[in-house]
Design an enzyme around this catalytic site. Structure first.
Site, PDB file in Angstrom:
ATOM      1  N   SER A   1       0.851  -1.195   0.000  1.00 35.88           N
ATOM      2  CA  SER A   1       0.000   0.000   0.000  1.00 35.88           C
ATOM      3  C   SER A   1       0.880   1.237   0.000  1.00 35.88           C
ATOM      4  O   SER A   1       1.903   1.283   0.685  1.00 35.88           O
ATOM      5  CB  SER A   1      -0.959  -0.022   1.195  1.00 35.88           C
TER       6      SER A   1
ATOM      7  N   GLY B   1      -0.298   4.721   0.219  1.00 39.51           N
ATOM      8  CA  GLY B   1      -1.043   5.938   0.521  1.00 39.51           C
ATOM      9  C   GLY B   1      -1.783   6.471  -0.684  1.00 39.51           C
ATOM     10  O   GLY B   1      -2.473   5.716  -1.376  1.00 39.51           O
TER      11      GLY B   1
ATOM     12  N   ASP C   1      -5.530  -0.877   7.558  1.00 35.95           N
ATOM     13  CA  ASP C   1      -6.272  -1.912   8.294  1.00 35.95           C
ATOM     14  C   ASP C   1      -7.572  -2.252   7.565  1.00 35.95           C
ATOM     15  O   ASP C   1      -7.980  -3.414   7.513  1.00 35.95           O
ATOM     16  CB  ASP C   1      -6.599  -1.436   9.713  1.00 35.95           C
TER      17      ASP C   1
HETATM   18  N1  LIG Z   1      -4.313  10.220   0.911  1.00 39.42           N
HETATM   19  C1  LIG Z   1      -4.841   9.168   0.308  1.00 39.42           C
HETATM   20  N2  LIG Z   1      -5.533   9.305  -0.857  1.00 39.42           N
HETATM   21  C2  LIG Z   1      -6.083   8.254  -1.471  1.00 39.42           C
HETATM   22  N3  LIG Z   1      -6.006   6.985  -1.009  1.00 39.42           N
HETATM   23  C3  LIG Z   1      -5.331   6.769   0.120  1.00 39.42           C
HETATM   24  C4  LIG Z   1      -4.712   7.839   0.843  1.00 39.42           C
HETATM   25  N4  LIG Z   1      -4.127   7.309   1.945  1.00 39.42           N
HETATM   26  C5  LIG Z   1      -4.379   5.984   1.906  1.00 39.42           C
HETATM   27  N5  LIG Z   1      -5.088   5.647   0.808  1.00 39.42           N
HETATM   28  C6  LIG Z   1      -5.588   4.295   0.442  1.00 39.42           C
HETATM   29  O1  LIG Z   1      -5.443   3.443   1.570  1.00 39.42           O
HETATM   30  C7  LIG Z   1      -4.497   2.408   1.300  1.00 39.42           C
HETATM   31  C8  LIG Z   1      -3.681   2.124   2.541  1.00 39.42           C
HETATM   32  O2  LIG Z   1      -3.034   3.305   2.930  1.00 39.42           O
HETATM   33  P1  LIG Z   1      -1.555   3.334   3.535  1.00 39.42           P
HETATM   34  O3  LIG Z   1      -0.584   2.884   2.510  1.00 39.42           O
HETATM   35  O4  LIG Z   1      -1.392   4.690   4.124  1.00 39.42           O
HETATM   36  O5  LIG Z   1      -1.681   2.206   4.655  1.00 39.42           O
HETATM   37  P2  LIG Z   1      -1.002   2.053   6.098  1.00 39.42           P
HETATM   38  O6  LIG Z   1       0.154   2.983   6.210  1.00 39.42           O
HETATM   39  O7  LIG Z   1      -0.751   0.606   6.288  1.00 39.42           O
HETATM   40  O8  LIG Z   1      -2.198   2.506   7.058  1.00 39.42           O
HETATM   41  P3  LIG Z   1      -2.538   2.088   8.574  1.00 39.42           P
HETATM   42  O9  LIG Z   1      -1.474   1.127   9.035  1.00 39.42           O
HETATM   43  O10 LIG Z   1      -2.565   3.378   9.329  1.00 39.42           O
HETATM   44  O11 LIG Z   1      -3.884   1.446   8.546  1.00 39.42           O
HETATM   45  C9  LIG Z   1      -3.700   2.907   0.098  1.00 39.42           C
HETATM   46  O12 LIG Z   1      -3.156   1.831  -0.641  1.00 39.42           O
HETATM   47  C10 LIG Z   1      -4.767   3.687  -0.681  1.00 39.42           C
HETATM   48  O13 LIG Z   1      -5.580   2.787  -1.419  1.00 39.42           O
HETATM   49 MG   LIG Z   2      -0.468  -0.343   8.150  1.00 38.24          MG
END
Ligand SMILES: Nc1ncnc2c1ncn2[C@@H]1O[C@H](COP(=O)(O)OP(=O)(O)OP(=O)(O)O)[C@@H](O)[C@H]1O
Ligand SMILES: [Mg+2]
Length: 309
Positions: free
Chosen positions: A221, A223, A253
């Site tokens: 993932s 963001g 999550d």
């Molecule tokens: N700013 C954003 N705009 C659009 N989609 C987002 C954004 N942030 C997160 N996402 C979506 O959410 C998914 C997971 O986000 P991210 O990569 O931040 O996960 P993470 O860091 O494991 O989050 P956490 O551990 O806090 O749950 C991304 O792959 C995307 O699909």
């Molecule tokens: Mg995470």
């Protein structure tokens, strides 16, 4: 059944203020308390998607009892092991510029016997074919091999294991190996020893090297840049239209919760990618830490784009 293991859950206390000044008295407003922990978020997302789940892990003290009451109020099934120390409270402070400062407690310590008892409980909760999600940080006292031990034992019992962790526990867990891993960009770069400015285009090779370890799905993932999904047969970079992000906390999550539901239901590759992306976008476009509404997830499903990588 999806068994969500959270070894170090928390009561999340989220507070707002205009400006956070270090070294000064900061008066908090709008303090709200939620049942926290990555497995709890996974279970909440599964519930929205109609997937049956149960939360387990360690709880203790009055904060632990409060956490369980909050799970019950949300209709989330639980079966935790009680330990001597009190469940932690994590403070999240949101300032006027929407910046989040997190102050997380270490959580109560656990013994080897308690870790072994939790593995036994998880084993008893999960039947052959069930999905087990191991996510979040380990409590003090749990060794770095804990996720490897859980993933290996549960996989041998016929469960499908998803690991969402970082650092050394993640690295060791890969040896089990789990069925699915979902590092975010930071966690993957840390694993690969790569600098933080590594372009996304350079990451597929590292993800494919994880498939070589016997893992069946690697989900990276990234963001706002979307996510890459790899199996032995297919690999795509999935994106969505730009969104106004309200709260990215727990987006990963929610993605894991959707992947767990897709595995449990037996979805194919594209259906899984679409659901995982839509669930995470739903989380991002929903205020606070509560899971997104099903209608919102369904709306996003239609707007996910995929291209091969
Ligand atoms: N700013 C954003 N705009 C659009 N989609 C987002 C954004 N942030 C997160 N996402 C979506 O959410 C998914 C997971 O986000 P991210 O990569 O931040 O996960 P993470 O860091 O494991 O989050 P956490 O551990 O806090 O749950 C991304 O792959 C995307 O699909
Ligand atoms: Mg995470």
């Amino acid at each position: 059944m999806i068994v969500c293991v959270t070894m170090n859950p928390a009561l999340d206390k989220t507070a707002a203020l205009t400006r956070l000044v270090p070294g000064a008295l900061n008066r908090l407003r709008h303090v709200r308390v939620d049942a926290g922990g990555k497995g709890v978020n996974v279970s909440g997302m599964a519930a929205v998607l109609g997937g049956a789940s149960v939360c387990t892990g360690f709880v203790g003290g009055e904060t632990g009892r409060e956490l369980l009451r909050r799970l019950e109020a949300r209709g989330l099934a639980h079966d935790f092991l009680t330990v001597a120390g009190a469940t932690r409270t994590n403070l999240k402070v949101l300032d006027g510029e929407n910046r989040l400062t997190e102050l997380n407690e270490p959580g109560p310590g656990v013994t080897d016997a308690e870790v072994a008892a939790l593995l036994e409980k998880t084993h008893a909760l999960a039947r052959r074919g069930d999905v087990v999600v191991l996510s979040g940080s380990l409590p003090p006292g749990a060794g770095v091999d804990t996720y490897r031990l859980f993933a290996g034992t549960l996989r041998a019992a016929g469960c499908r294991v998803i690991v969402d962790a970082d650092g050394e526990p993640f690295r060791r867990a890969l040896e089990a190996p789990p069925h699915v891993v979902k590092p975010n960009r930071f966690e993957l770069l840390q694993y690969g020893g790569l600098p933080s400015d590594t372009p996304n285009e350079c990451l597929p090779a590292l993800c494919r090297s994880l498939l070589g370890k016997g893992i069946e799905w690697v989900v990276l993932s990234m963001g706002r840049d979307g996510a890459m999904f790899f199996t032995g047969q297919r690999a795509v970079w999935a994106t969505a239209p730009p969104v106004e992000a309200h709260s990215a906390v727990g987006a990963g999550d929610s993605m894991v919760g959707a992947i767990a539901c897709a595995l449990q239901t037996g979805f194919g590759f594209e259906e899984t990618v679409r659901l995982a992306m839509a669930a995470s976008l739903g989380a991002v476009t929903t205020q606070g830490t509560q899971p997104p509404a099903l209608a919102l997830v369904n709306k996003w499903k239609a707007q996910i784009e995929m291209r091969p990588v």
